[in-house]
Design an enzyme around this catalytic site. Structure first.
Site, PDB file in Angstrom:
ATOM      1  N   SER A 284       9.342 -19.435  67.095  1.00  0.00           N
ATOM      2  CA  SER A 284       9.936 -20.353  68.067  1.00  0.00           C
ATOM      3  C   SER A 284       9.956 -19.711  69.456  1.00  0.00           C
ATOM      4  O   SER A 284       9.840 -20.408  70.459  1.00  0.00           O
ATOM      5  CB  SER A 284      11.338 -20.761  67.625  1.00  0.00           C
ATOM      6  OG  SER A 284      11.270 -21.543  66.456  1.00  0.00           O
TER       7      SER A 284
ATOM      8  N   LYS B  41      21.602 -16.319  69.536  1.00  0.00           N
ATOM      9  CA  LYS B  41      20.186 -16.346  69.931  1.00  0.00           C
ATOM     10  C   LYS B  41      19.959 -17.073  71.249  1.00  0.00           C
ATOM     11  O   LYS B  41      18.815 -17.233  71.660  1.00  0.00           O
ATOM     12  CB  LYS B  41      19.363 -17.025  68.836  1.00  0.00           C
ATOM     13  CG  LYS B  41      19.034 -16.127  67.684  1.00  0.00           C
ATOM     14  CD  LYS B  41      17.811 -16.649  66.935  1.00  0.00           C
ATOM     15  CE  LYS B  41      17.280 -15.644  65.944  1.00  0.00           C
ATOM     16  NZ  LYS B  41      16.230 -16.240  65.096  1.00  0.00           N
TER      17      LYS B  41
ATOM     18  N   ARG C 179       6.866 -14.333  57.343  1.00  0.00           N
ATOM     19  CA  ARG C 179       5.520 -14.351  57.921  1.00  0.00           C
ATOM     20  C   ARG C 179       4.832 -13.000  57.797  1.00  0.00           C
ATOM     21  O   ARG C 179       3.646 -12.910  57.541  1.00  0.00           O
ATOM     22  CB  ARG C 179       5.570 -14.737  59.406  1.00  0.00           C
ATOM     23  CG  ARG C 179       5.971 -16.182  59.624  1.00  0.00           C
ATOM     24  CD  ARG C 179       6.488 -16.370  61.003  1.00  0.00           C
ATOM     25  NE  ARG C 179       7.654 -15.528  61.231  1.00  0.00           N
ATOM     26  CZ  ARG C 179       8.538 -15.719  62.196  1.00  0.00           C
ATOM     27  NH1 ARG C 179       8.389 -16.697  63.030  1.00  0.00           N
ATOM     28  NH2 ARG C 179       9.568 -14.911  62.325  1.00  0.00           N
TER      29      ARG C 179
ATOM     30  N   HIS D  54       7.336 -24.189  60.333  1.00  0.00           N
ATOM     31  CA  HIS D  54       8.523 -24.654  59.596  1.00  0.00           C
ATOM     32  C   HIS D  54       8.162 -25.846  58.696  1.00  0.00           C
ATOM     33  O   HIS D  54       8.578 -25.881  57.527  1.00  0.00           O
ATOM     34  CB  HIS D  54       9.619 -25.123  60.564  1.00  0.00           C
ATOM     35  CG  HIS D  54      10.239 -24.039  61.394  1.00  0.00           C
ATOM     36  ND1 HIS D  54      10.374 -24.126  62.753  1.00  0.00           N
ATOM     37  CD2 HIS D  54      10.785 -22.854  61.047  1.00  0.00           C
ATOM     38  CE1 HIS D  54      10.976 -23.032  63.212  1.00  0.00           C
ATOM     39  NE2 HIS D  54      11.236 -22.242  62.193  1.00  0.00           N
TER      40      HIS D  54
HETATM   41  O1  PNS Z   1      15.963 -19.361  62.246  1.00  0.00           O
HETATM   42  P1  PNS Z   1      16.840 -18.151  62.188  1.00  0.00           P
HETATM   43  O2  PNS Z   1      17.408 -17.866  63.576  1.00  0.00           O
HETATM   44  O3  PNS Z   1      16.165 -16.944  61.610  1.00  0.00           O
HETATM   45  O4  PNS Z   1      18.093 -18.516  61.228  1.00  0.00           O
HETATM   46  C1  PNS Z   1      19.137 -17.618  60.971  1.00  0.00           C
HETATM   47  C2  PNS Z   1      20.269 -18.325  60.167  1.00  0.00           C
HETATM   48  C3  PNS Z   1      20.772 -19.528  60.909  1.00  0.00           C
HETATM   49  C4  PNS Z   1      19.735 -18.750  58.815  1.00  0.00           C
HETATM   50  C5  PNS Z   1      21.415 -17.273  59.955  1.00  0.00           C
HETATM   51  O5  PNS Z   1      21.793 -16.757  61.194  1.00  0.00           O
HETATM   52  C6  PNS Z   1      22.630 -17.874  59.247  1.00  0.00           C
HETATM   53  O6  PNS Z   1      22.619 -18.032  58.043  1.00  0.00           O
HETATM   54  N1  PNS Z   1      23.661 -18.236  60.037  1.00  0.00           N
HETATM   55  C7  PNS Z   1      24.886 -18.808  59.519  1.00  0.00           C
HETATM   56  C8  PNS Z   1      26.040 -17.805  59.552  1.00  0.00           C
HETATM   57  C9  PNS Z   1      26.019 -16.936  58.312  1.00  0.00           C
HETATM   58  O7  PNS Z   1      26.144 -17.394  57.192  1.00  0.00           O
HETATM   59  N2  PNS Z   1      25.837 -15.618  58.518  1.00  0.00           N
HETATM   60  C10 PNS Z   1      25.868 -14.660  57.441  1.00  0.00           C
HETATM   61  C11 PNS Z   1      24.512 -14.493  56.811  1.00  0.00           C
HETATM   62  S1  PNS Z   1      23.513 -13.397  57.763  1.00  0.00           S
END
Ligand code: PNS
Length: 162
Positions: free
Chosen positions: A128, A41, A90, A17
């Site tokens: 992670s 998650k 990745r 990150h």
């Molecule tokens: O690190 P991650 O778990 O891949 O992050 C995922 C994240 C937090 C970026 C995604 O779940 C997100 O944007 N969550 C906020 C809710 C949202 O906007 N959801 C609609 C888009 S998928």
């Protein structure tokens, strides 16, 4: 001033990150690392801990701020006056889900672009989830997370297991 938002669960923030954060700052003048609660998650660390660790891991990097955000990403990005969303890719296996998210987010706001960046190859296998497993089983963490993050996890899981 171009502002980017780097959203994620950051459970915990890894060297992969921080590599993406440094690369983002070649494109954006300022970067907001936005920590999502993401209960789906079932994160091992609470949001306050994840924000704190992300702050510690980025303390030497200028023009970065870290904060938690709730709800949908797109209105949050708009509220913060940002022009782009950064995501790290990745491997090909990341692509499908990332592609869906990017297109959905663009549907919600046509003016918002998602920028995909690739981390250094040495971090390309890092997730992670791997760190969580190592942390919970007392494995070595220093190659994967900053020393302060490793120390936090070590203490956290020593307590957890006693
Ligand atoms: O690190 P991650 O778990 O891949 O992050 C995922 C994240 C937090 C970026 C995604 O779940 C997100 O944007 N969550 C906020 C809710 C949202 O906007 N959801 C609609 C888009 S998928």
């Amino acid at each position: 001033m171009r502002i980017g938002v780097y959203p994620g669960t950051f459970d915990p923030i890894t060297r992969g990150h921080t590599d993406i954060i440094v690369r983002s700052l070649r494109i954006f003048d300022r970067l907001i690392v936005a920590v999502a609660p993401n209960p789906r998650k079932a994160p091992m660390l609470n949001v306050a801990e994840r924000v704190e660790l992300a702050k510690i891991a980025t303390k030497g990097i200028e023009y970065v701020e870290v904060e938690a955000f709730n709800g949908l990403l797109v209105p949050y990005v708009r509220d913060r006056g940002a022009q782009g969303i950064i995501r790290g890719i990745r491997a090909v296996s990341d692509f499908e889900h990332e592609f869906q998210m990017a297109l959905l987010n663009r549907k919600l706001d046509e003016g918002l672009e998602t920028v995909f960046l690739m981390p250094s190859e040495e971090y390309s296998y890092l997730t992670s989830s791997i760190i969580k497993e190592l942390a919970m089983l007392g494995g070595p963490l220093h190659d994967f997370v900053q020393p302060e993050v490793a120390e936090h996890l070590r203490i956290r899981f020593q307590k957890g297991s006693s």
